[in-house]
Design a protein around this motif. Structure first.
Motif, PDB file in Angstrom:
ATOM      1  N   TRP A   1       6.550   6.992  -6.640  1.00 14.73           N
ATOM      2  CA  TRP A   1       7.133   5.778  -6.044  1.00 14.73           C
ATOM      3  C   TRP A   1       7.291   5.934  -4.538  1.00 14.73           C
ATOM      4  O   TRP A   1       6.948   5.036  -3.771  1.00 14.73           O
ATOM      5  N   ARG A   2       7.836   7.101  -4.091  1.00 10.78           N
ATOM      6  CA  ARG A   2       8.069   7.308  -2.661  1.00 10.78           C
ATOM      7  C   ARG A   2       6.762   7.327  -1.887  1.00 10.78           C
ATOM      8  O   ARG A   2       6.679   6.783  -0.773  1.00 10.78           O
ATOM      9  N   LEU A   3       5.715   7.928  -2.452  1.00  9.35           N
ATOM     10  CA  LEU A   3       4.425   7.989  -1.766  1.00  9.35           C
ATOM     11  C   LEU A   3       3.853   6.593  -1.556  1.00  9.35           C
ATOM     12  O   LEU A   3       3.257   6.315  -0.511  1.00  9.35           O
ATOM     13  N   LEU A   4       4.045   5.715  -2.515  1.00 11.66           N
ATOM     14  CA  LEU A   4       3.487   4.373  -2.413  1.00 11.66           C
ATOM     15  C   LEU A   4       4.378   3.452  -1.582  1.00 11.66           C
ATOM     16  O   LEU A   4       3.883   2.661  -0.768  1.00 11.66           O
ATOM     17  N   ALA A   5       5.700   3.567  -1.744  1.00  8.28           N
ATOM     18  CA  ALA A   5       6.615   2.676  -1.030  1.00  8.28           C
ATOM     19  C   ALA A   5       6.859   3.139   0.398  1.00  8.28           C
ATOM     20  O   ALA A   5       7.178   2.317   1.271  1.00  8.28           O
TER      21      ALA A   5
ATOM     22  N   GLU B   1      10.056   3.520   4.481  1.00 13.62           N
ATOM     23  CA  GLU B   1      10.678   2.210   4.715  1.00 13.62           C
ATOM     24  C   GLU B   1      10.839   1.405   3.434  1.00 13.62           C
ATOM     25  O   GLU B   1      11.323   0.269   3.461  1.00 13.62           O
ATOM     26  N   GLU B   2      10.436   2.015   2.293  1.00  8.96           N
ATOM     27  CA  GLU B   2      10.565   1.386   0.976  1.00  8.96           C
ATOM     28  C   GLU B   2       9.908  -0.004   0.943  1.00  8.96           C
ATOM     29  O   GLU B   2      10.546  -1.020   0.684  1.00  8.96           O
ATOM     30  N   ARG B   3       8.592   0.004   1.224  1.00 11.13           N
ATOM     31  CA  ARG B   3       7.837  -1.243   1.157  1.00 11.13           C
ATOM     32  C   ARG B   3       7.922  -1.836  -0.246  1.00 11.13           C
ATOM     33  O   ARG B   3       7.990  -1.104  -1.235  1.00 11.13           O
ATOM     34  N   PRO B   4       7.892  -3.165  -0.376  1.00 13.33           N
ATOM     35  CA  PRO B   4       7.977  -3.791  -1.703  1.00 13.33           C
ATOM     36  C   PRO B   4       6.728  -3.474  -2.530  1.00 13.33           C
ATOM     37  O   PRO B   4       5.624  -3.335  -1.999  1.00 13.33           O
TER      38      PRO B   4
ATOM     39  N   VAL C   1       9.243  -5.798  -5.658  1.00 14.06           N
ATOM     40  CA  VAL C   1      10.198  -4.814  -6.161  1.00 14.06           C
ATOM     41  C   VAL C   1      10.586  -3.884  -5.003  1.00 14.06           C
ATOM     42  O   VAL C   1       9.731  -3.198  -4.426  1.00 14.06           O
ATOM     43  N   ARG C   2      11.883  -3.812  -4.680  1.00  8.41           N
ATOM     44  CA  ARG C   2      12.368  -3.024  -3.534  1.00  8.41           C
ATOM     45  C   ARG C   2      13.383  -1.980  -4.014  1.00  8.41           C
ATOM     46  O   ARG C   2      14.322  -2.311  -4.746  1.00  8.41           O
ATOM     47  N   GLY C   3      13.199  -0.749  -3.581  1.00  3.38           N
ATOM     48  CA  GLY C   3      14.150   0.309  -3.890  1.00  3.38           C
ATOM     49  C   GLY C   3      13.932   0.920  -5.260  1.00  3.38           C
ATOM     50  O   GLY C   3      13.261   0.370  -6.130  1.00  3.38           O
ATOM     51  N   TRP C   4      14.533   2.123  -5.434  1.00  7.73           N
ATOM     52  CA  TRP C   4      14.343   2.889  -6.655  1.00  7.73           C
ATOM     53  C   TRP C   4      14.949   2.201  -7.876  1.00  7.73           C
ATOM     54  O   TRP C   4      14.342   2.143  -8.940  1.00  7.73           O
ATOM     55  N   GLU C   5      16.135   1.650  -7.737  1.00  5.09           N
ATOM     56  CA  GLU C   5      16.786   1.011  -8.874  1.00  5.09           C
ATOM     57  C   GLU C   5      15.991  -0.203  -9.351  1.00  5.09           C
ATOM     58  O   GLU C   5      15.795  -0.401 -10.553  1.00  5.09           O
ATOM     59  N   GLU C   6      15.558  -1.040  -8.407  1.00  5.88           N
ATOM     60  CA  GLU C   6      14.745  -2.199  -8.794  1.00  5.88           C
ATOM     61  C   GLU C   6      13.436  -1.766  -9.437  1.00  5.88           C
ATOM     62  O   GLU C   6      12.941  -2.413 -10.372  1.00  5.88           O
ATOM     63  N   PHE C   7      12.897  -0.655  -8.942  1.00  8.84           N
ATOM     64  CA  PHE C   7      11.624  -0.181  -9.488  1.00  8.84           C
ATOM     65  C   PHE C   7      11.780   0.241 -10.952  1.00  8.84           C
ATOM     66  O   PHE C   7      10.997  -0.161 -11.816  1.00  8.84           O
TER      67      PHE C   7
ATOM     68  N   MET D   1       2.998  -4.449  -2.662  1.00  8.48           N
ATOM     69  CA  MET D   1       3.104  -5.904  -2.685  1.00  8.48           C
ATOM     70  C   MET D   1       2.432  -6.454  -1.433  1.00  8.48           C
ATOM     71  O   MET D   1       2.852  -6.167  -0.314  1.00  8.48           O
ATOM     72  N   LEU D   2       1.358  -7.222  -1.625  1.00 14.30           N
ATOM     73  CA  LEU D   2       0.627  -7.802  -0.496  1.00 14.30           C
ATOM     74  C   LEU D   2       1.020  -9.266  -0.336  1.00 14.30           C
ATOM     75  O   LEU D   2       0.973 -10.038  -1.299  1.00 14.30           O
TER      76      LEU D   2
END
Length: 701
Positions: free
Chosen positions: A67-71, A74-77, A104-110, A148-149
């Protein structure tokens, strides 16, 4: 219920294992395959059941690292999507059956989004478990995660046109924003039909050049993407796409097109219910086809030949009237309802002029002698019909003889009726339907039972379609008053049409009696079973030859949907001819009655104050609805049909041959009808499409 990360393994989208649909699901596997082929696919990873991919990391730490590698820091959506082995396949797309979560933003939402997707798999698979599998939510289900594009323009592109069944065309639906606005049904979008090279063929609805969602360059790029995916996957694909703010094109999803319409062969005839539906409006059983459709086709063939309206070679090889799913349909080009497919070529063909010149002298003579010929034929028919005793008093052989005579005489009746319509027009006087309504009103006033009413006034049969089954109930009188002027006052064409109906009714009575006499399995055969025989089979059975081997398995034809106004056959199925149905909105053929305007009514429910009746075809059973109509619009039909002539008598503005009228003019809308020109126009403003936000523009399920 929390997310148990130990049950999940992380598979990057760019590794070989990700291309296995049995492991990562069809959606992710297709994107992995597209990415390896160099197509514009966003990076990402897939969550699968632990143990499905040897060596794939599992647990919360592995999931958090992916998740961190992809987001990013800056925690991209992100977008979290289903990827099931049971969706996006050649047999079924299961589009929209499983959940996808956007922005989807942040670890909890993910983690919540992943659980939402897996829960949707549990719901679908418990309700519809795959054959031979338990309803395990992770059985065949994976979760695809990508950035998310935010699309500026997005939509869906089909590498073939599934509506028209054309693989030489590309169909694009585009919206402002992402394809999720289109696939969830909230936005209609703009539909483009393109050639394989990206040239625009058609745009619906039309849009100004300055506001086009897809310019020439974007259309060409989409066409190239469609061609590349076709080569990668071995066939045309259903794809979701998006253009980002920098103008880059991205592929969000690719799956096989699952519902391609069959494509009629190039030489397929243009068929449609046309004017024949006025005589045979319902679904016909096999014996009804042989009794009524075959003589009609033969009679119209004779009329077309005598008038020089079609080449004899073609008339010998194709029937003018046929049936599709039990419904009568005619060759629209032979009948002149539709113009030639190549009028310029026909104008250069000398055979057309020669054929018409040879027929001219026959037509001239026919116009003068046809009324006398028709009177002789009608007198002969009346004499023969009056000479038949009651069906119950006739031996079986005579019953068959009567039906045989009916099949023979229907052919010249149809031929002369068609020629009378073409050469003599409607003629002066009333219509059979008008006489029938007046007789019906008189009989109702006298309290006559239905059978007695029909016996005293057989003209009322003009209001009922022929059938071997139970006769339809007579309609209400519709407020018509007055005494019938008599059948003798009918114009030639109306008199011939009425005799056709009388002969059909005589045949039905004889066949019903045969059904009561013939035995099968120790009991009476019955007319419903008898109607499943063909004419030659009925003759063999009546002669003691026995029933066909498959007779016990035959079932009556169900009430199939009405046929399109114009269609061609592909593998025996009708495919609507969109080109034949296109034209200026509301364009039709004027059938008279002046000009009127009012509220669209489909003949059901409450009648509006000024009703404009909009129907698929000019069914004679609609005659009682005519008094007080502000207009009549039909998708098919002839200006010389029973109902059209009767509508003129009542002064109802009438337009026939209006393509797509039932769909375009829904009940409650306001409509104007010009019976002179056939113009039909909406006089109210349709509700505007709902506004949509261009906010979240990522890929959708």
């Amino acid at each position: 219920m929390g997310l148990d990360a130990d049950l999940l393994a992380v598979v990057p989208l760019d590794v070989e294992d990700a291309e296995d649909a049995a492991v990562t699901g069809s959606k992710a596997a297709n994107l992995a395959r597209a990415a390896v082929a160099g197509l514009p696919v966003l990076p990402g990873f897939v969550l699968v059941a632990a143990g499905r991919v040897p060596g794939a990391p599992t647990g919360e730490d592995a999931l958090r690292r992916a998740w961190r590698l992809l987001a990013g820091e800056e925690e991209r959506p992100l977008v979290v999507r289903s990827s099931s082995a049971h969706e996006d396949t050649e047999g079924s797309s299961m589009a929209g059956r499983f959940a996808s979560v956007l922005d989807v933003r942040g670890w909890e939402e993910f983690t919540t989004a992943v659980r939402t997707v897996l829960d949707s798999a549990r719901r679908v698979q418990v309700l519809h478990p795959p054959e031979g599998r338990d309803a395990d939510p992770l059985d065949g289900m994976a979760v695809l995660v990508q950035p998310m594009l935010r699309s500026v323009t997005g939509g869906v592109v089909f590498g073939a046109d599934p509506v028209e069944g054309r693989e030489d065309r590309i169909l694009v639906s585009a919206v402002t924003g992402g394809p999720d606005l289109l696939v969830d049904g909230s936005t209609q979008g703009v539909r483009y039909q393109l050639t394989r090279r990206g040239r625009r063929v058609r745009t619906e609805p039309p849009e100004p050049r300055s506001a086009r969602l897809l310019g020439r360059r974007r259309a060409v790029r989409l066409a190239r993407l469609a061609d590349r995916t076709r080569r990668v996957f071995g066939g045309p694909q259903d794809m979701e796409f998006g253009f980002d703010a920098d103008g880059r094109l991205w592929l969000f999803q690719s799956r096989p097109i699952t519902a391609m319409a069959p494509r009629p062969p190039r030489a397929a005839r243009l068929l449609g219910p046309g004017p024949v539906v006025e005589t045979l409006p319902g679904v016909l059983q096999p014996l009804e086809e042989d009794l009524w459709v075959a003589p009609m086709s033969h009679g119209l063939t004779l009329a077309l030949d005598l008038a020089g309206a079609a080449p004899r070679r073609r008339l010998r090889t194709v029937p003018v009237v046929t049936t599709v799913g039990g419904r009568a349909a005619a060759d629209l080009r032979l009948l002149g309802v539709a113009g030639s497919a190549r009028p310029w070529l026909e104008s250069l063909n000398p055979a057309v002029g020669v054929r018409r010149a040879r027929a001219a002298w026959r037509v001239g003579r026919l116009r003068s002698v046809l009324p006398l010929l028709a009177l002789d034929l009608m007198a002969d028919v009346d004499r023969r019909l009056a000479g038949f005793p009651a069906a119950g008093e006739m031996p079986t052989g005579r019953l068959l003889d009567a039906v045989t005579w009916g099949r023979a005489v229907l052919s010249p009746l149809h031929a002369q009726e068609s020629l009378a319509g073409a050469l003599l027009g409607a003629g002066a006087g009333t219509t059979a339907a008008g006489e029938a309504l007046a007789a019906l009103a008189e009989g109702r006033a006298q309290g006559l039972a239905e059978d007695e009413l029909l016996s005293r006034h057989p003209v009322v049969l003009a209001l009922l379609p022929p059938t071997l089954g139970p006769r339809a109930e007579l309609p209400g009188a519709g407020g018509v008053t007055g005494v019938p002027r008599g059948v003798a006052a009918l114009p030639v064409r109306e008199g011939l049409r009425l005799r056709i109906r009388w002969v059909q009714e005589m045949q039905a009575e004889m066949v019903r009696e045969l059904g009561a006499r013939l035995r099968v399995d120790g009991g009476a055969l019955g007319v419903s079973r008898l109607a499943l025989l063909r004419w030659d089979e009925l003759n063999r059975v009546a002669d003691g030859g026995g029933f066909p081997p498959d007779f016990a398995e035959r079932l009556p034809r169900s009430d199939a949907p009405a046929l399109p106004a114009a269609f061609r056959l592909a593998d025996g199925r009708p495919v609507a001819d969109l080109r034949a149905g296109r034209g200026r909105a509301g364009e039709g053929q004027g059938a008279g009655g002046g000009f009127g305007a009012g509220t669209v009514w489909d003949g059901r429910g409450d009648r509006p104050r000024r009703p404009v009746l909009v129907v698929p075809a000019l069914d004679p059973a609609l005659a009682p609805l005519l008094p007080g109509l502000a207009g009549l619009v039909a998708e098919t039909g002839s200006v010389l049909s029973h109902l059209a002539v009767l509508a003129r008598e009542y002064g109802v503005p009438t337009a026939v041959g209006v393509p797509g009228a039932v769909d375009r003019f829904p009940p409650g809308s306001e409509l104007s009808v010009d019976g002179g020109t056939g113009a039909v126009e909406r006089t109210d403003r349709p509700a505007p499409p709902p506004r949509s936000s261009a906010g979240k523009n990522g890929a959708a399920a």
